[in-house]
Motif scaffolding. Structure first.
Motif: not given
Ligand code: CA
Length: 226
Positions: A132-145
């Motif tokens: 579970l990652q958060l991309d601070l630049t694009t404001r996207e969440v990355v869940v299992e890729g």
């Protein structure tokens, strides 16, 4: 996310507030140094934009007192003072960055992201754990890729939870991170937000801890430590 804007110039302040608003920021705007200090003491801000030439209390003094009081909120100084002494003085007192007026709004946004990342202890623009990652630049969440876009409020909420994965944040703490002054916050606003986010993150990513608040599920949070 919430930003404290400290600016006594009405035109500059209003245009900054509006521009930041369109980028999804909740902006609390104060026009003098004393109000800046009390807002800083009360609020939970992702970032502060601080003018130096201010009525009642100079911005340099606001900065000095904030740092003496161990307030670690990222502060970007925005000022027309272009003297080298002021710049060095501001950085020595604990400003995270410095931008001279006039500046490009896009550059300001990039610097805000950079100081927030640094405060998060990450040189990268991605925080969280592998699942579970958060991309601070694009404001996207990355869940299992898998990437999906978050609204500004969803982003602010998840950012708060991922700062200290596993820590429980109360409703009030989350509201403070998401909403600015004067914003109408219904009693179940956080519940509604989290309910919607579970569609993007999976049903178990954000766990409710009865009577206490919410946290990122230990499975996602713990992956970093393992
Ligand atoms: Ca000023």
């Amino acid at each position: 996310m919430r930003v404290l804007l400290v600016e006594d110039d009405e035109m500059i302040g209003a245009s900054l507030r509006d521009a930041l608003g369109t980028q999804g920021w909740s902006v609390d705007w104060v026009r003098d140094g004393l109000l800046a200090q009390s807002a800083l003491a009360d609020g939970d801000y992702a970032c502060v934009l601080l003018d130096l030439g201010l009525p009642k209390r100079d911005g340099v003094e606001v900065l000095r007192r904030a740092r003496e009081g161990k307030d670690a909120t990222p502060i970007v100084v925005l000022t027309a003072r272009d003297g080298l002494e002021d710049r060095i003085g501001g950085l020595d007192l604990g400003a995270d960055d410095y931008l001279l007026k006039p500046y490009e709004f896009r550059e300001l946004l990039a610097r805000m992201r950079a100081v927030i990342r640094r405060r998060d202890g990450s040189a990268h623009s991605v925080i969280g754990a592998p699942g579970l990652q958060l991309d601070l630049t694009t404001r996207e969440v990355v869940v299992e890729g898998e990437r999906s876009q978050l609204s500004a409020r969803e982003f602010a909420l998840l950012h708060a939870l991922l700062e200290r994965p596993g820590a429980i944040l109360s409703r009030e703490q989350l509201e403070n991170r998401i909403y600015g002054w004067g914003e109408e916050v219904s009693s179940n606003a956080v519940d509604v937000l989290i309910h919607g986010m579970r569609r993007k993150l999976g049903p178990d990513a954000i766990r409710n801890v009865r009577g206490l608040g919410w946290r990122v599920a230990p499975s996602a949070a713990g992956a970093r430590a393992e």
